[in-house]
Design a protein around this motif. Structure first.
Motif, mmCIF file in Angstrom:
data_model
loop_
_atom_site.group_PDB
_atom_site.id
_atom_site.type_symbol
_atom_site.label_atom_id
_atom_site.label_comp_id
_atom_site.label_asym_id
_atom_site.label_seq_id
_atom_site.Cartn_x
_atom_site.Cartn_y
_atom_site.Cartn_z
ATOM 1 N N ALA A 14 0.354 -0.994 -0.205
ATOM 2 C CA ALA A 14 -0.131 0.322 -0.009
ATOM 3 C C ALA A 14 0.660 1.306 -0.235
ATOM 4 N N SER A 15 2.116 0.818 0.313
ATOM 5 C CA SER A 15 3.197 2.481 0.840
ATOM 6 C C SER A 15 4.496 2.495 0.031
ATOM 7 N N LYS A 16 3.962 1.247 -1.814
ATOM 8 C CA LYS A 16 4.815 1.023 -2.204
ATOM 9 C C LYS A 16 5.720 2.476 -2.665
ATOM 10 N N PRO A 17 6.908 2.864 -3.175
ATOM 11 C CA PRO A 17 7.146 4.223 -3.670
ATOM 12 C C PRO A 17 7.304 4.496 -5.072
ATOM 13 N N LYS A 18 6.529 5.562 -5.544
ATOM 14 C CA LYS A 18 6.033 5.608 -6.679
ATOM 15 C C LYS A 18 7.059 6.109 -7.664
ATOM 16 N N LYS A 19 6.889 5.924 -8.791
ATOM 17 C CA LYS A 19 7.916 5.544 -9.885
ATOM 18 C C LYS A 19 7.974 6.955 -10.066
ATOM 19 N N LYS A 34 20.389 1.171 -4.221
ATOM 20 C CA LYS A 34 20.014 -0.195 -3.731
ATOM 21 C C LYS A 34 20.121 -0.083 -1.700
ATOM 22 N N ARG A 35 20.721 0.572 -1.663
ATOM 23 C CA ARG A 35 20.494 0.689 -0.547
ATOM 24 C C ARG A 35 18.771 0.975 0.071
ATOM 25 N N SER A 36 19.172 2.329 -0.612
ATOM 26 C CA SER A 36 17.611 3.238 0.320
ATOM 27 C C SER A 36 16.512 1.895 -0.415
ATOM 28 N N LEU A 37 16.575 1.534 -1.348
ATOM 29 C CA LEU A 37 15.243 0.547 -1.241
ATOM 30 C C LEU A 37 14.752 -1.152 -0.195
ATOM 31 N N PHE A 39 16.157 -0.156 2.099
ATOM 32 C CA PHE A 39 16.033 0.293 4.049
ATOM 33 C C PHE A 39 14.634 -0.023 4.088
ATOM 34 N N SER A 40 14.055 0.893 2.798
ATOM 35 C CA SER A 40 13.093 0.975 2.806
ATOM 36 C C SER A 40 11.867 -0.958 2.859
ATOM 37 N N ALA A 41 11.993 -1.346 2.272
ATOM 38 C CA ALA A 41 12.001 -2.766 2.665
ATOM 39 C C ALA A 41 11.854 -2.930 3.486
ATOM 40 N N TYR A 42 12.723 -2.660 4.848
ATOM 41 C CA TYR A 42 12.808 -3.190 6.015
ATOM 42 C C TYR A 42 11.927 -2.809 6.683
ATOM 43 N N GLU A 43 12.197 -1.268 6.672
ATOM 44 C CA GLU A 43 11.092 -0.574 7.461
ATOM 45 C C GLU A 43 9.807 -0.800 7.247
ATOM 46 N N GLN A 44 8.963 -1.099 6.056
ATOM 47 C CA GLN A 44 8.015 -1.951 5.473
ATOM 48 C C GLN A 44 7.648 -3.510 6.914
ATOM 49 N N LEU A 45 8.536 -4.514 6.420
ATOM 50 C CA LEU A 45 8.214 -4.959 6.098
ATOM 51 C C LEU A 45 8.388 -5.260 8.464
ATOM 52 N N ARG A 46 8.927 -4.618 8.910
ATOM 53 C CA ARG A 46 9.308 -4.758 9.950
ATOM 54 C C ARG A 46 7.870 -3.641 11.069
ATOM 55 N N GLN A 47 7.507 -3.037 10.212
ATOM 56 C CA GLN A 47 6.573 -2.297 10.356
ATOM 57 C C GLN A 47 5.017 -3.179 10.521
ATOM 58 N N ILE A 71 9.949 -3.306 -6.524
ATOM 59 C CA ILE A 71 10.745 -3.629 -6.692
ATOM 60 C C ILE A 71 11.432 -4.779 -6.934
ATOM 61 N N SER A 72 12.863 -4.962 -7.110
ATOM 62 C CA SER A 72 13.772 -5.903 -7.670
ATOM 63 C C SER A 72 13.879 -7.280 -6.499
ATOM 64 N N ARG A 73 13.879 -7.748 -6.689
ATOM 65 C CA ARG A 73 14.188 -8.869 -5.012
ATOM 66 C C ARG A 73 15.664 -8.584 -4.931
ATOM 67 N N THR A 74 16.570 -8.303 -4.954
ATOM 68 C CA THR A 74 18.200 -8.209 -4.409
ATOM 69 C C THR A 74 17.819 -7.116 -2.640
ATOM 70 N N PRO A 75 17.428 -6.306 -2.776
ATOM 71 C CA PRO A 75 16.612 -5.375 -1.868
ATOM 72 C C PRO A 75 15.883 -6.031 -0.809
ATOM 73 N N VAL A 76 14.810 -6.485 -1.424
ATOM 74 C CA VAL A 76 14.295 -7.894 -0.550
ATOM 75 C C VAL A 76 14.859 -8.795 0.391
#
Length: 251
Positions: A14-19, A34-37, A39-47, A71-76
């Motif tokens: 629901a809060s995925k980053p806009k293109k 990559k680091r930014s993506l 971290f964003s994935a980490y924050e959303q999963l942790r929440q 996003i790609s599977r690498t940042p996930v």
């Protein structure tokens, strides 16, 4: 256990980053992006884990999370690895990545630590909290009476209250240590306040801690925090017993 993966993926997405428009992120290097993506994935999963969207034993699907976040599977993968390091996730044979299950011994060990640290941090807050911080704590206690109407809102308010106490201690190392301990306990956050009676009792226990802090009485604050931790531990053990009965098929 049935995994509510479609609902969970929808929640996270629901809060995925806009293109962004082409070239708008040209100042960022691929490595930084990559680091930014990640971290964003980490924050959303942790929440999602903190809010109880995922429960103990639920499977985590890397490809579906990547798709939902666009996003790609690498940042996930990076986010999942970090959550595994923090104790939220584990690898189970034949199941893959799942949310960790807290057993009896783990909870006993966690609360043995929390009993000592929560008492110490409450005593520090009684010595170091400013008048403004004390008013903030009182405000949080008042808000809890409204939050106590539901388990989910009470869980979030409880997290905010304890974080505020940590900050009022004015000890960065204590804050960091207690935040780390809060990660595995969040795995039971969805069920911690299912009992309306427990939600009311927690409000009273928090109020006693704040009252002692407002009097600048470290001894009373520590004792109030210890009583709160003992009661919380007993409630956790009751919950664990109920979960074991359900999972074990005991009637």
């Amino acid at each position: 256990m049935k995994t509510p993966q479609n609902r969970l993926v929808k929640t996270i997405g629901a809060s995925k980053p806009k293109k962004t428009e082409a070239g708008s992120e040209s100042h960022k290097t691929p490595e930084k992006s990559k680091r930014s993506l990640g971290f964003s994935a980490y924050e959303q999963l942790r929440q999602a884990l903190h809010s109880g969207e995922y429960g103990p034993g639920d499977r985590i699907f890397e490809d579906e999370i990547a798709k939902s976040l666009n996003i790609s599977r690498t940042p996930v993968r990076e986010a999942l690895r970090r959550l595994e390091d923090e104790g939220f996730l584990v690898h189970e044979s034949h199941r893959g990545i799942t949310v960790a299950r807290l057993d009896y011994q783990m909870i006993m060990e966690l609360y043995a630590m929390r009993y000592v640290l929560e008492g110490a941090v409450a005593a520090m807050a009684a010595r170091n909290a400013s008048d403004i911080e004390i008013e903030m704590l009182r405000g949080l206690v008042k808000e809890e009476k409204i939050a106590a109407k539901s388990a989910a809102s009470m869980g979030e308010q409880n997290r905010r209250f304890h974080l505020a106490i940590y900050q009022c201690s004015h000890n960065r190392y204590m804050l960091k240590t207690l935040n780390i301990l809060s990660y595995p306990l969040a795995l039971l956050s969805k069920t911690a306040f299912m009992s309306p009676e427990r939600r009311v009792t927690v409000c009273l226990e928090h109020e006693a801690i704040v009252e002692a802090i407002s009097r600048n009485d470290p001894v009373a604050a520590e004792k109030a925090a210890h009583r709160h931790m003992r009661a919380a531990q007993m409630e956790r053990m009751k919950i664990l017993g109920a979960l074991n009965e359900i999972q074990g098929g005991i009637t």
